[in-house]
Every structure is written in structure tokens, then in C-alpha cells.
Design a protein around this motif. Structure first.
Motif, PDB file in Angstrom:
ATOM      1  N   TYR A   1      65.869 -51.222  95.338  1.00  0.00           N
ATOM      2  CA  TYR A   1      66.251 -52.565  94.905  1.00  0.00           C
ATOM      3  C   TYR A   1      67.026 -53.280  96.018  1.00  0.00           C
ATOM      4  O   TYR A   1      66.719 -54.422  96.376  1.00  0.00           O
ATOM      5  CB  TYR A   1      67.106 -52.495  93.621  1.00  0.00           C
ATOM      6  N   ASN A   2      68.024 -52.571  96.568  1.00  0.00           N
ATOM      7  CA  ASN A   2      68.869 -53.216  97.589  1.00  0.00           C
ATOM      8  C   ASN A   2      68.104 -53.475  98.880  1.00  0.00           C
ATOM      9  O   ASN A   2      68.315 -54.507  99.535  1.00  0.00           O
ATOM     10  CB  ASN A   2      70.140 -52.393  97.822  1.00  0.00           C
TER      11      ASN A   2
ATOM     12  N   GLY B   1      56.125 -59.920  96.793  1.00  0.00           N
ATOM     13  CA  GLY B   1      57.403 -59.215  96.757  1.00  0.00           C
ATOM     14  C   GLY B   1      57.168 -57.747  96.460  1.00  0.00           C
ATOM     15  O   GLY B   1      56.070 -57.226  96.685  1.00  0.00           O
ATOM     16  N   ALA B   2      58.231 -57.095  95.964  1.00  0.00           N
ATOM     17  CA  ALA B   2      58.154 -55.651  95.693  1.00  0.00           C
ATOM     18  C   ALA B   2      58.072 -55.390  94.199  1.00  0.00           C
ATOM     19  O   ALA B   2      58.906 -55.856  93.432  1.00  0.00           O
ATOM     20  CB  ALA B   2      59.381 -54.957  96.273  1.00  0.00           C
ATOM     21  N   ILE B   3      57.038 -54.649  93.835  1.00  0.00           N
ATOM     22  CA  ILE B   3      56.932 -54.158  92.459  1.00  0.00           C
ATOM     23  C   ILE B   3      57.572 -52.774  92.462  1.00  0.00           C
ATOM     24  O   ILE B   3      57.138 -51.891  93.223  1.00  0.00           O
ATOM     25  CB  ILE B   3      55.438 -54.017  92.052  1.00  0.00           C
TER      26      ILE B   3
ATOM     27  N   LEU C   1      70.861 -46.977  75.923  1.00  0.00           N
ATOM     28  CA  LEU C   1      70.050 -46.757  77.121  1.00  0.00           C
ATOM     29  C   LEU C   1      70.935 -46.838  78.342  1.00  0.00           C
ATOM     30  O   LEU C   1      72.044 -47.384  78.291  1.00  0.00           O
ATOM     31  CB  LEU C   1      68.878 -47.747  77.193  1.00  0.00           C
ATOM     32  N   ARG C   2      70.426 -46.238  79.413  1.00  0.00           N
ATOM     33  CA  ARG C   2      71.120 -46.330  80.687  1.00  0.00           C
ATOM     34  C   ARG C   2      70.267 -47.215  81.583  1.00  0.00           C
ATOM     35  O   ARG C   2      69.033 -47.119  81.578  1.00  0.00           O
ATOM     36  CB  ARG C   2      71.259 -44.918  81.276  1.00  0.00           C
ATOM     37  N   ALA C   3      70.946 -48.097  82.312  1.00  0.00           N
ATOM     38  CA  ALA C   3      70.181 -49.038  83.135  1.00  0.00           C
ATOM     39  C   ALA C   3      70.931 -49.344  84.412  1.00  0.00           C
ATOM     40  O   ALA C   3      72.169 -49.238  84.472  1.00  0.00           O
ATOM     41  CB  ALA C   3      69.953 -50.338  82.359  1.00  0.00           C
ATOM     42  N   TYR C   4      70.167 -49.738  85.425  1.00  0.00           N
ATOM     43  CA  TYR C   4      70.754 -50.265  86.655  1.00  0.00           C
ATOM     44  C   TYR C   4      71.003 -51.743  86.417  1.00  0.00           C
ATOM     45  O   TYR C   4      70.077 -52.486  86.073  1.00  0.00           O
ATOM     46  CB  TYR C   4      69.771 -50.032  87.809  1.00  0.00           C
ATOM     47  N   ASP C   5      72.261 -52.140  86.557  1.00  0.00           N
ATOM     48  CA  ASP C   5      72.612 -53.543  86.360  1.00  0.00           C
ATOM     49  C   ASP C   5      72.519 -54.230  87.726  1.00  0.00           C
ATOM     50  O   ASP C   5      73.334 -53.972  88.620  1.00  0.00           O
ATOM     51  CB  ASP C   5      74.034 -53.637  85.787  1.00  0.00           C
ATOM     52  N   THR C   6      71.510 -55.073  87.877  1.00  0.00           N
ATOM     53  CA  THR C   6      71.269 -55.681  89.190  1.00  0.00           C
ATOM     54  C   THR C   6      72.372 -56.682  89.554  1.00  0.00           C
ATOM     55  O   THR C   6      72.522 -57.015  90.725  1.00  0.00           O
ATOM     56  CB  THR C   6      69.901 -56.406  89.214  1.00  0.00           C
ATOM     57  N   GLN C   7      73.152 -57.124  88.561  1.00  0.00           N
ATOM     58  CA  GLN C   7      74.251 -58.064  88.884  1.00  0.00           C
ATOM     59  C   GLN C   7      75.439 -57.327  89.482  1.00  0.00           C
ATOM     60  O   GLN C   7      76.055 -57.790  90.433  1.00  0.00           O
ATOM     61  CB  GLN C   7      74.678 -58.821  87.630  1.00  0.00           C
TER      62      GLN C   7
END
Ligand code: FAD
Length: 341
Positions: free
Chosen positions: A37-38, A65-67, A142-148
Motif C-alpha cells: 500500500y505504502n 494503478g495498483a490492484i 474484523l481486523r483491517a489496515y486503516d489506510t488513514q
């Protein structure tokens, strides 16, 4: 981390239309996900998350972009007591493989959602449901990556805004969270009748003892019903139900019932009712009709099959003809279920 370039998104989605993606990145861990992501963010590339592609319509322009495809696997038992078991599954697990394993353990709560294509990670996005169960019924967190915040977070059921085929992940927080794990609490008690109409009828016709029915029998029945009603996307490209079942004011439901006594109407909350989109489409004599290479499925009018659409424009034109017909006859605007990229 596995990276591919210039990939046709029609090959990664069950509707099989849409252009190419610049990059497709497969990630197998949370650490890889954060890095992927980064990296893309630093390169200024737009990012989109893809599971099994069974609820997504891609435009002809594709995606510059990136999928990122989530391939985080693993099924773990967090708690196991006399009455329930709490299980966490990686977002990359195939939903139906997960259901099969839970049914194999005699756990109940998701068995009528057997056969739904796609991944565990996408299940909360539209709060998947079928034959009387929906994900929210057994969902814990659920567990998630928070992009903010560039961090991993736990979201509980009350944070997810679940409603009929809806959640914050396709609503107000679309694009913010990338789900990595889903936790459900399943029941050890046998399934309790009455079951969803079509399921109950199917079991009765086969003289199954409904009072003592097992989760495995329910799974088998659902798979059989689905195989008769839903085209297999590997043979006939489709995205499942193309339209949501409209929820309309009770008064409109009653007016329609007076004109069309055979209309199926299901109560929602005392002031609203749900009407099957497939019934509305079928009642416009559209079953089996082909518009711009898109066929209204013979067995189930809510499913649109991509027979020979040349691209997104054909699908959009077919959708317009169908929704216009339904609106002209019933004054109901059908809403599309699959998301778009
Ligand atoms: C034949 C057929 C039958 C179907 N039957 C049903 C049914 O009975 N009930 C039902 O509810 N649905 C049904 N569907 C729709 C579909 O299977 C579900 O919506 C499923 O959950 C989509 O999973 P997927 O992995 O393919 O998601 P995708 O199509 O890949 O993605 C759907 C959306 O979720 C997002 N997403 C995916 N993974 C993640 C993640 N890890 N984190 C954050 N966002 C993510 C994507 O960005 C996209 O916006 C059916 C589809 C088909 C083709």
C-alpha cells in the motif's frame, strides 16, 4: 509479494468485462499489505482492493494503478465452549471453503450462505446473505489496515454499519479499510426451523426430517437449490444478483398487491416491505431476453449473463433497458448490487 503488470481485469472478475490494470500485487501477510500500500502511495498510484472479483464490474478503461489482492490465509479457533465456537479466518480464504469447514465441525450460523463465490475478506463489504442468514448475524469483529492512520485496527459489529447488502465498507468509509481477518461466533445447537421458504420447501420435498435437520443437510440443500437457479460464472459470466431486492414503503407494497395479487412481498420493519427484483424483471417479460449481448438469465431474472457484451457500455445499455422497463411498470427504481471500478 507477487507483482504482475498489465493484467486484464476481465480475467479477474466473474462478469468478464473491463480493461487492464497497470499492476496487480498479491499480498500474503499484513506486513506485505502495508508495504504494498505504502509503495503504491509513494509512487502516486491509485490503489484498489480485489478479492475474487465476483461482485465487481470493471469499466473499459481498466485501472491506471495498483490492484492489491488479499491472499492472507488461515482459519483459527479463538474460543470453543459447549455452546459456541469463535473463529477467525484470513481475508484471502475462499468463503465457501470456510463455510464447508465450519459445517464439517457441525457449527451453525453460515450454512445457508454455502456456495456464495468470493473471499472471506469481501463478505463484510456487502454483508453477504442468502436463504435467511446474513454475515452480520454471526459477525463479531474484523481486523483491517486503516489506510488513514497507516495502522491495523479492530472493528466490532456496531462499527461496521451492517444493513441489507450494505456496510460502511461500501458506504461512508469506502476505500478506507482493507480487511485482513474476520471473526465470527458460530453455534453448536442444531439449526432451528422454520427455514427460508425455498429451503423449507426443498427439504420437505425430499422428506428430510426438518426438526432434526443437520447443518450438512442444509448446506447440501442450498448448494442444490443454487446450482439450479444460479449460472456458474466459469461457464456463463455473471456477477450473481445484478440488482438488490428493492425495499419500498408498505403503502406502495399494498398498492402493488391490489393490482398484482401474486406479487411476493416480505415485511422489513412495519413501514417498509421487500420485493424480489427478479420477480419485477420477470413480470416485465424480460426473462431470457438479450440486450446488447447481456442476457436476463432464463432461470433467475435477477442475474444478468454476459453472453457477448463488447464492453461496459453494452452492460450499461442493457441495465438501462431493464431498469426502465421495471420503472415504467411498477414505479420502482432498481439499484445495482455489484460495485464498479
Ligand atoms: C454466481 C454468484 C452468486 C452470488 N450469490 C450471492 C449471494 O447469494 N449472496 C450475496 O450476498 N452475494 C452473492 N454474490 C456476490 C458475491 O459473491 C459477494 O458479494 C462476495 O462477497 C464478493 O466477494 P469477492 O471476493 O469476489 O469480492 P470482489 O468482487 O473482489 O470485491 C467486492 C468489493 O469488496 C471489496 N473488497 C474485497 N476484498 C476486500 C478486503 N479484503 N478489504 C476491503 N475491501 C475488500 C472490493 O474492493 C470491492 O469493492 C454472488 C456472486 C456470483 C457471481
Amino acid at each position: 509479494m507477487n507483482i504482475q503488470t498489465n493484467i486484464a481485469l476481465s480475467t479477474l472478475t466473474t462478469m468478464k468485462i473491463g480493461g487492464n490494470a497497470d499492476r496487480v500485487v498479491n499480498v500474503t501477510s499484513e506486513e506485505e499489505l502495508q508495504r504494498a500500500y505504502n509503495n503504491s502511495k509513494e509512487l502516486g498510484q491509485p490503489i484498489y482492493i480485489l478479492g475474487g472479483g465476483s461482485n465487481l464490474i470493471v469499466h473499459d478503461e481498466g485501472f491506471a494503478g495498483a490492484i492489491i489482492r488479499i491472499k492472507i490465509m488461515g482459519i483459527d479457533i479463538l474460543d470453543d465452549n459447549q455452546e459456541t465456537a469463535t473463529i477467525t479466518a484470513g481475508a484471502g480464504e475462499t468463503w465457501d471453503v470456510f463455510v464447508q469447514q465450519m459445517v464439517g465441525r457441525n457449527l451453525s450460523g453460515i450454512e445457508t450462505m454455502s456456495g456464495i463465490p468470493g473471499t472471506v475478506g469481501a463478505a463484510p463489504v456487502q454483508n453477504i446473505g442468502a436463504y435467511g442468514q446474513e454475515l452480520a448475524d454471526t459477525f463479531v469483529s474484523l481486523r483491517a489496515y486503516d489506510t488513514q492512520s497507516d495502522d491495523f485496527v479492530i472493528l466490532k459489529k456496531e462499527d461496521c454499519g451492517f444493513a441489507y447488502r450494505h456496510s460502511i465498507f461500501r458506504g461512508e468509509q469506502v476505500g478506507r479499510y482493507i480487511i485482513t481477518h474476520v471473526t465470527l461466533t458460530l453455534n453448536k445447537k442444531p439449526p432451528v426451523p422454520p427455514f427460508y421458504d425455498a429451503l423449507q420447501q426443498h427439504l420437505s420435498q425430499r422428506q428430510v426430517n426438518i426438526a432434526g435437520v443437520t447443518v450438512q443437510k442444509i448446506r447440501d440443500a442450498v448448494i442444490e437449490i443454487r446450482s439450479n437457479k444460479l449460472p456458474d460464472p466459469s461457464q456463463l459470466p455473471n456477477a450473481g444478483s445484478f440488482f438488490k431486492n428493492p425495499i419500498v414503503p408498505l403503502q406502495l407494497g399494498e398498492t402493488l398487491k391490489a393490482t398484482y395479487p401474486e406479487i411476493p412481498i416480505y415485511p422489513v420493519d412495519g413501514i417498509r416491505v421487500k420485493i424480489p427484483a427478479g420477480w419485477l424483471i420477470q413480470s416485465c417479460d424480460l426473462k431470457g431476453r438479450v440486450f446488447h449481448g447481456v442476457k436476463v438469465h432464463d432461470g433467475n431474472a435477477v442475474v444478468l449473463v454476459n453472453e457477448s457484451a463488447q464492453g461496459y457500455a453494452d452492460l450499461a445499455a442493457a441495465r438501462k433497458e431493464i431498469t426502465d422497463c421495471v420503472y415504467r411498470k411498477f414505479k420502482i427504481t432498481l439499484e445495482q448490487e455489484p460495485l464498479e471500478l
